[in-house]
Design a protein around this motif. Structure first.
Motif, short mmCIF file in Angstrom:
data_model
loop_
_atom_site.label_atom_id
_atom_site.label_comp_id
_atom_site.label_asym_id
_atom_site.label_seq_id
_atom_site.Cartn_x
_atom_site.Cartn_y
_atom_site.Cartn_z
N SER A 96 0.88 -1.17 0.00
CA SER A 96 0.00 0.00 0.00
C SER A 96 0.91 1.22 0.00
O SER A 96 1.97 1.20 0.64
CB SER A 96 -0.89 0.02 1.24
OG SER A 96 -1.62 -1.19 1.38
N PHE A 97 0.52 2.27 -0.73
CA PHE A 97 1.39 3.45 -0.74
C PHE A 97 0.67 4.74 -0.39
O PHE A 97 1.27 5.81 -0.41
CB PHE A 97 2.13 3.58 -2.08
CG PHE A 97 1.25 3.58 -3.30
CD1 PHE A 97 0.71 4.75 -3.79
CD2 PHE A 97 1.00 2.39 -3.98
CE1 PHE A 97 -0.08 4.75 -4.93
CE2 PHE A 97 0.21 2.38 -5.12
CZ PHE A 97 -0.33 3.58 -5.60
N VAL A 98 -0.60 4.65 -0.05
CA VAL A 98 -1.33 5.81 0.46
C VAL A 98 -2.58 5.29 1.15
O VAL A 98 -3.12 4.24 0.80
CB VAL A 98 -1.70 6.79 -0.68
CG1 VAL A 98 -2.54 6.11 -1.73
CG2 VAL A 98 -2.44 8.01 -0.15
N SER A 99 -3.02 6.01 2.16
CA SER A 99 -4.29 5.70 2.82
C SER A 99 -5.08 6.99 2.98
O SER A 99 -4.51 8.08 3.04
CB SER A 99 -4.06 5.04 4.18
OG SER A 99 -3.35 5.90 5.05
N ALA A 100 -6.40 6.85 3.02
CA ALA A 100 -7.26 8.03 3.13
C ALA A 100 -8.61 7.61 3.69
O ALA A 100 -9.11 6.53 3.38
CB ALA A 100 -7.44 8.70 1.77
N SER A 101 -9.19 8.46 4.51
CA SER A 101 -10.52 8.20 5.06
C SER A 101 -11.55 9.21 4.58
O SER A 101 -12.70 9.16 4.99
CB SER A 101 -10.47 8.20 6.60
OG SER A 101 -9.97 9.45 7.08
N ASN A 102 -11.12 10.13 3.69
CA ASN A 102 -12.05 11.15 3.21
C ASN A 102 -11.95 11.33 1.69
O ASN A 102 -12.31 12.38 1.16
CB ASN A 102 -11.77 12.49 3.91
CG ASN A 102 -12.93 13.46 3.79
OD1 ASN A 102 -14.10 13.06 3.80
ND2 ASN A 102 -12.63 14.75 3.67
N ASP A 103 -11.46 10.31 1.01
CA ASP A 103 -11.36 10.39 -0.45
C ASP A 103 -12.73 10.17 -1.11
O ASP A 103 -13.05 10.77 -2.11
CB ASP A 103 -10.36 9.35 -0.95
CG ASP A 103 -10.18 9.39 -2.46
OD1 ASP A 103 -9.84 10.48 -2.98
OD2 ASP A 103 -10.34 8.35 -3.11
N LEU A 104 -13.51 9.27 -0.52
CA LEU A 104 -14.86 9.00 -1.00
C LEU A 104 -15.85 9.94 -0.33
O LEU A 104 -15.86 10.08 0.90
CB LEU A 104 -15.26 7.55 -0.69
CG LEU A 104 -14.81 6.42 -1.62
CD1 LEU A 104 -15.48 6.54 -2.98
CD2 LEU A 104 -13.34 6.32 -1.72
N LYS A 105 -16.68 10.58 -1.13
CA LYS A 105 -17.65 11.53 -0.59
C LYS A 105 -19.02 11.29 -1.22
O LYS A 105 -19.13 10.69 -2.30
CB LYS A 105 -17.20 12.97 -0.87
CG LYS A 105 -15.87 13.35 -0.21
CD LYS A 105 -15.51 14.79 -0.52
CE LYS A 105 -14.24 15.24 0.21
NZ LYS A 105 -13.02 14.64 -0.36
N VAL A 106 -20.04 11.77 -0.55
CA VAL A 106 -21.40 11.75 -1.10
C VAL A 106 -21.78 13.18 -1.46
O VAL A 106 -21.69 14.09 -0.63
CB VAL A 106 -22.41 11.16 -0.10
CG1 VAL A 106 -23.84 11.27 -0.66
CG2 VAL A 106 -22.08 9.70 0.20
N ILE A 107 -22.17 13.37 -2.71
CA ILE A 107 -22.57 14.69 -3.20
C ILE A 107 -23.98 14.58 -3.75
O ILE A 107 -24.34 13.58 -4.38
CB ILE A 107 -21.58 15.20 -4.26
CG1 ILE A 107 -21.90 16.63 -4.67
CG2 ILE A 107 -21.49 14.28 -5.45
CD1 ILE A 107 -20.82 17.29 -5.53
N SER A 108 -24.82 15.59 -3.50
CA SER A 108 -26.22 15.52 -3.89
C SER A 108 -26.67 16.79 -4.60
O SER A 108 -26.01 17.83 -4.52
CB SER A 108 -27.11 15.31 -2.65
OG SER A 108 -27.17 16.50 -1.87
N LYS A 109 -27.79 16.66 -5.30
CA LYS A 109 -28.45 17.84 -5.85
C LYS A 109 -29.01 18.66 -4.68
O LYS A 109 -29.64 18.11 -3.78
CB LYS A 109 -29.60 17.44 -6.76
CG LYS A 109 -29.19 16.81 -8.06
CD LYS A 109 -28.82 17.83 -9.10
CE LYS A 109 -30.06 18.55 -9.65
NZ LYS A 109 -29.72 19.44 -10.79
N THR A 110 -28.77 19.94 -4.69
CA THR A 110 -29.30 20.79 -3.61
C THR A 110 -30.82 20.68 -3.55
O THR A 110 -31.41 20.66 -2.45
CB THR A 110 -28.88 22.26 -3.83
OG1 THR A 110 -27.45 22.32 -3.94
CG2 THR A 110 -29.34 23.14 -2.69
N SER A 111 -31.45 20.58 -4.70
CA SER A 111 -32.91 20.49 -4.76
C SER A 111 -33.45 19.20 -4.15
O SER A 111 -34.64 19.12 -3.81
CB SER A 111 -33.38 20.61 -6.20
OG SER A 111 -32.82 19.58 -7.00
N ALA A 112 -32.60 18.18 -3.99
CA ALA A 112 -33.04 16.92 -3.38
C ALA A 112 -33.17 17.03 -1.87
O ALA A 112 -33.73 16.13 -1.23
CB ALA A 112 -32.07 15.80 -3.73
#
Length: 319
Positions: A96-112
């Motif tokens: 392994s050469f990098v680790s991350a706990s915030n690389d994956l994100k959830v993004i939504s339509k504001t109208s939703a």
């Protein structure tokens, strides 16, 4: 004379084969920064190994390409390793050469109006099949007490995600950087981040075919030496690393600066890697993502620590 020319031909063919570059499937993501640095700073050449990058979008595609013979090595998170482990065992993680706990994100339509994860019920949610995107989205739903059957799950690709979100084909989606930041930049107030807990620390790994491990061990060790050089370079020269990442990913330095501290660049093979893969395997079977025709794979067989032990022994803690 014929024998002499035959011998010369064999020697020439052998030298040519040895000189052939090691092909690495490199995912177009911040997680690949150590490889970009190693190439840009000449660390591969310094270590005496010839390398050729085969670009791909997403570790699942990089690994699929490797298994199809289009590259010798691949970059990916653990999840493509787990998915493929149920069908074959001719590959292994070198490091392994990098680790991350915030690389994956959830993004939504504001109208939703998805201001928190609990409001994802009855929504259409996008994910990239066979990647950490799929895993993290499921973790978020379960953590927030949302039965996956109460949402509509829709497959997207990294390339189509922005368009599907913009058109309203999905209300929200789970995706990795820098795609999320690009979507936020392009769509502005039309989208918003959904605050999710850090439920998963992903590792980004260098994976090799076992045939390559057997045939080219010295070169693999040199590649890990170059990656050690590059992770040290990133730590010592963050501004230069950020500029390189921005250029490589075709984004602004400001964008890279905003997410840079989410990543820990260092070589490792830790106990948590095996435990993570075991948990992902149970999840994949439980949710019907794989057909379990036999017992769960033994993930110690999918790790080849010999090269990292030679390069940086303290980085290996598998026991």
């Amino acid at each position: 004379m014929f024998r002499l020319w035959l011998l010369i031909g064999i020697v020439f063919a052998s030298a040519t084969a040895q000189a052939a570059p090691v092909r690495i499937g490199v995912s177009e993501t911040m997680l690949s920064l150590p490889l970009y640095v190693a190439q840009s700073e000449g660390f591969f050449e310094k270590r005496g190994v010839s390398v050729e990058f085969v670009s791909c979008v997403g570790g699942n595609r990089c690994m699929r390409n490797m298994l199809a013979g289009q590259s010798d090595l691949s970059t990916a998170t653990e999840l493509p390793v787990v998915f493929n482990s149920f069908a074959r065992n001719d590959f292994a993680i070198l490091a392994s050469f990098v680790s991350a706990s915030n690389d994956l994100k959830v993004i939504s339509k504001t109208s939703a109006n998805i201001t928190d994860p609990g409001k994802m019920r009855d929504k259409t949610l996008g994910y990239v099949k066979g990647t950490a995107s799929q895993y993290v989205l499921d973790l978020v739903l379960v953590y927030n007490g949302i039965d996956p059957d109460t949402v509509t799950l829709k497959q997207v690709t990294p390339e189509s995600a922005q368009d599907q979100l913009d058109k309203g084909d999905v209300d929200a989606l789970c995706l990795w950087e820098p795609f999320v930041s690009k979507i936020r930049l392009d769509l502005g107030k039309e989208v918003q981040l959904v605050p999710i807990p850090k439920l998963y620390t992903e590792t980004f790994n260098l994976i090799a075919l076992k045939s390559v491990i057997q045939a080219r061990p010295k070169e693999l060790e040199k590649i890990l030496l170059a990656l050690r050089d590059s992770t040290q370079f990133i730590q010592a020269n963050p501004d230069k690393a950020k500029a390189l990442a921005a250029k490589q990913l075709n984004v602004s330095v400001d964008l890279v600066d905003q997410i840079f501290d989410d990543y820990r660049f260092r070589l490792s093979l830790s106990r948590s890697l095996g435990r993570t893969m075991e948990g992902q395997a149970r999840w994949a079977v439980r949710e019907g993502h794989v057909k379990a025709k036999s017992a769960q794979p033994n993930y110690s067989e999918f790790v080849a620590p010999v090269f990292l032990k030679a390069v940086e022994p303290a980085a290996v803690s598998l026991q």
